[in-house]
Write a protein that holds these residues in place. Structure first.
Motif, PDB file in Angstrom:
ATOM      1  N   TRP A  74     -27.682  52.356 -22.855  1.00 27.68           N
ATOM      2  CA  TRP A  74     -26.921  51.123 -22.955  1.00 27.68           C
ATOM      3  C   TRP A  74     -26.725  50.719 -24.411  1.00 27.68           C
ATOM      4  O   TRP A  74     -25.679  50.207 -24.786  1.00 27.68           O
ATOM      5  CB  TRP A  74     -27.605  50.017 -22.177  1.00 27.68           C
ATOM      6  N   ARG A  75     -27.729  50.961 -25.257  1.00 23.17           N
ATOM      7  CA  ARG A  75     -27.599  50.682 -26.692  1.00 23.17           C
ATOM      8  C   ARG A  75     -26.441  51.500 -27.285  1.00 23.17           C
ATOM      9  O   ARG A  75     -25.666  50.998 -28.103  1.00 23.17           O
ATOM     10  CB  ARG A  75     -28.910  50.994 -27.415  1.00 23.17           C
ATOM     11  N   GLU A  76     -26.326  52.754 -26.876  1.00 20.40           N
ATOM     12  CA  GLU A  76     -25.235  53.604 -27.366  1.00 20.40           C
ATOM     13  C   GLU A  76     -23.871  53.031 -26.964  1.00 20.40           C
ATOM     14  O   GLU A  76     -22.933  53.025 -27.768  1.00 20.40           O
ATOM     15  CB  GLU A  76     -25.404  55.029 -26.840  1.00 20.40           C
ATOM     16  N   HIS A  77     -23.762  52.559 -25.720  1.00 20.62           N
ATOM     17  CA  HIS A  77     -22.497  51.936 -25.282  1.00 20.62           C
ATOM     18  C   HIS A  77     -22.155  50.747 -26.181  1.00 20.62           C
ATOM     19  O   HIS A  77     -21.014  50.610 -26.637  1.00 20.62           O
ATOM     20  CB  HIS A  77     -22.598  51.423 -23.842  1.00 20.62           C
ATOM     21  N   MET A  78     -23.142  49.897 -26.419  1.00 14.98           N
ATOM     22  CA  MET A  78     -22.889  48.687 -27.205  1.00 14.98           C
ATOM     23  C   MET A  78     -22.624  49.004 -28.673  1.00 14.98           C
ATOM     24  O   MET A  78     -21.813  48.325 -29.315  1.00 14.98           O
ATOM     25  CB  MET A  78     -24.053  47.703 -27.045  1.00 14.98           C
ATOM     26  N   THR A  79     -23.273  50.036 -29.193  1.00 13.00           N
ATOM     27  CA  THR A  79     -23.030  50.427 -30.590  1.00 13.00           C
ATOM     28  C   THR A  79     -21.573  50.848 -30.771  1.00 13.00           C
ATOM     29  O   THR A  79     -20.953  50.538 -31.791  1.00 13.00           O
ATOM     30  CB  THR A  79     -24.003  51.543 -31.008  1.00 13.00           C
ATOM     31  N   ARG A  80     -21.013  51.544 -29.785  1.00 14.66           N
ATOM     32  CA  ARG A  80     -19.590  51.919 -29.838  1.00 14.66           C
ATOM     33  C   ARG A  80     -18.690  50.689 -29.734  1.00 14.66           C
ATOM     34  O   ARG A  80     -17.612  50.638 -30.320  1.00 14.66           O
ATOM     35  CB  ARG A  80     -19.236  52.867 -28.692  1.00 14.66           C
ATOM     36  N   ALA A  81     -19.136  49.693 -28.971  1.00 15.50           N
ATOM     37  CA  ALA A  81     -18.275  48.558 -28.647  1.00 15.50           C
ATOM     38  C   ALA A  81     -18.283  47.450 -29.689  1.00 15.50           C
ATOM     39  O   ALA A  81     -17.287  46.756 -29.850  1.00 15.50           O
ATOM     40  CB  ALA A  81     -18.696  47.980 -27.293  1.00 15.50           C
ATOM     41  N   PHE A  82     -19.422  47.251 -30.391  1.00 17.98           N
ATOM     42  CA  PHE A  82     -19.581  46.056 -31.217  1.00 17.98           C
ATOM     43  C   PHE A  82     -19.561  46.370 -32.704  1.00 17.98           C
ATOM     44  O   PHE A  82     -20.540  46.845 -33.254  1.00 17.98           O
ATOM     45  CB  PHE A  82     -20.881  45.324 -30.865  1.00 17.98           C
ATOM     46  N   PRO A  83     -18.464  46.044 -33.359  1.00 19.36           N
ATOM     47  CA  PRO A  83     -18.384  46.226 -34.813  1.00 19.36           C
ATOM     48  C   PRO A  83     -19.036  45.039 -35.527  1.00 19.36           C
ATOM     49  O   PRO A  83     -19.438  44.059 -34.894  1.00 19.36           O
ATOM     50  CB  PRO A  83     -16.878  46.219 -35.063  1.00 19.36           C
ATOM     51  N   ASP A  84     -19.124  45.124 -36.828  1.00 17.13           N
ATOM     52  CA  ASP A  84     -19.499  43.957 -37.630  1.00 17.13           C
ATOM     53  C   ASP A  84     -18.411  42.912 -37.414  1.00 17.13           C
ATOM     54  O   ASP A  84     -17.224  43.247 -37.318  1.00 17.13           O
ATOM     55  CB  ASP A  84     -19.560  44.307 -39.124  1.00 17.13           C
ATOM     56  N   VAL A  85     -18.797  41.645 -37.335  1.00 14.94           N
ATOM     57  CA  VAL A  85     -17.812  40.583 -37.122  1.00 14.94           C
ATOM     58  C   VAL A  85     -17.862  39.584 -38.266  1.00 14.94           C
ATOM     59  O   VAL A  85     -18.881  39.441 -38.944  1.00 14.94           O
ATOM     60  CB  VAL A  85     -18.028  39.859 -35.776  1.00 14.94           C
ATOM     61  N   ARG A  86     -16.747  38.914 -38.462  1.00 14.35           N
ATOM     62  CA  ARG A  86     -16.618  37.812 -39.421  1.00 14.35           C
ATOM     63  C   ARG A  86     -16.177  36.578 -38.669  1.00 14.35           C
ATOM     64  O   ARG A  86     -15.733  36.658 -37.525  1.00 14.35           O
ATOM     65  CB  ARG A  86     -15.548  38.158 -40.463  1.00 14.35           C
ATOM     66  N   ALA A  87     -16.261  35.442 -39.331  1.00 15.20           N
ATOM     67  CA  ALA A  87     -15.817  34.191 -38.716  1.00 15.20           C
ATOM     68  C   ALA A  87     -14.378  34.337 -38.232  1.00 15.20           C
ATOM     69  O   ALA A  87     -13.513  34.814 -38.970  1.00 15.20           O
ATOM     70  CB  ALA A  87     -15.929  33.046 -39.713  1.00 15.20           C
ATOM     71  N   GLY A  88     -14.139  33.971 -36.982  1.00 15.18           N
ATOM     72  CA  GLY A  88     -12.809  34.062 -36.392  1.00 15.18           C
ATOM     73  C   GLY A  88     -12.579  35.314 -35.575  1.00 15.18           C
ATOM     74  O   GLY A  88     -11.644  35.357 -34.773  1.00 15.18           O
ATOM     75  N   ASP A  89     -13.405  36.352 -35.752  1.00 15.83           N
ATOM     76  CA  ASP A  89     -13.270  37.576 -34.952  1.00 15.83           C
ATOM     77  C   ASP A  89     -13.723  37.312 -33.524  1.00 15.83           C
ATOM     78  O   ASP A  89     -14.612  36.492 -33.280  1.00 15.83           O
ATOM     79  CB  ASP A  89     -14.131  38.711 -35.519  1.00 15.83           C
TER      80      ASP A  89
END
Length: 172
Positions: free
Chosen positions: A101-116
């Motif tokens: 599940w960690r691998e799935h989320m690593t593919r899905a979640f990039p670094d985010v900034r305010a407003g993303d």
């Protein structure tokens, strides 16, 4: 005049922020926002959350979508770590499964900034799609993962019951 200005600002804000990715809406054309709230940590706003559904209300059987719009910069790895921690807290303890599940989320979640924004769309019988803005980042066909992931916010045992109530439209 002030009332007109406020309504104009609300409509502009709602049109830009409170919307699902266009391609995600094609999975179910009659989406509607059920509820919204925000996640805070020690008083700091982390993100705003919106739950989108079809029909009268939310059903765990879906389809539904959860959109998180971030208020600050957060590394994707921190999002993944926090999600895995919440899954453990909810009782998911199979370490082999959590690694997958960690691998799935690593593919899905990039670094985010305010407003993303990151939107998870639960698709019955298929799994979950993760959208970063208008870009499809990942589609995961593991239904157990899809349900477990949304449990972080929507299960009665969530860490943030007030946010859950707001998302489900049970509290203003």
């Amino acid at each position: 005049m002030l009332r007109v200005l406020c309504l104009l600002l609300i409509s502009l804000f709602a049109g830009s922020v409170f919307a699902l990715p266009e391609a995600a809406r094609q999975n179910a054309p009659d989406w509607r926002a059920l509820g919204q709230g925000e996640m805070r940590w020690f008083g700091l706003r982390l993100y705003g959350a919106e739950l989108w559904v079809r029909g009268a209300g939310w059903s765990r059987e879906g389809p539904f979508a959860l959109k998180l719009t971030y208020a600050r910069e957060i590394p994707g790895g921190r999002i993944v770590d926090a999600s895995v921690g919440e899954l453990r807290r909810l009782g998911y303890r199979d370490e082999v499964q959590l690694v997958r599940w960690r691998e799935h989320m690593t593919r899905a979640f990039p670094d985010v900034r305010a407003g993303d924004s990151i939107t998870g769309v639960f698709l019955p019988g298929r799994g979950v799609q993760f959208w970063f803005g208008e870009q499809l980042r990942a589609e995961v066909t593991d239904l157990e993962f899809a349900r477990a992931f949304f449990d972080i916010w929507l299960d009665p045992r969530t860490r943030e019951p007030a946010l859950r109530e707001r998302l489900l439209g049970l509290r203003g």
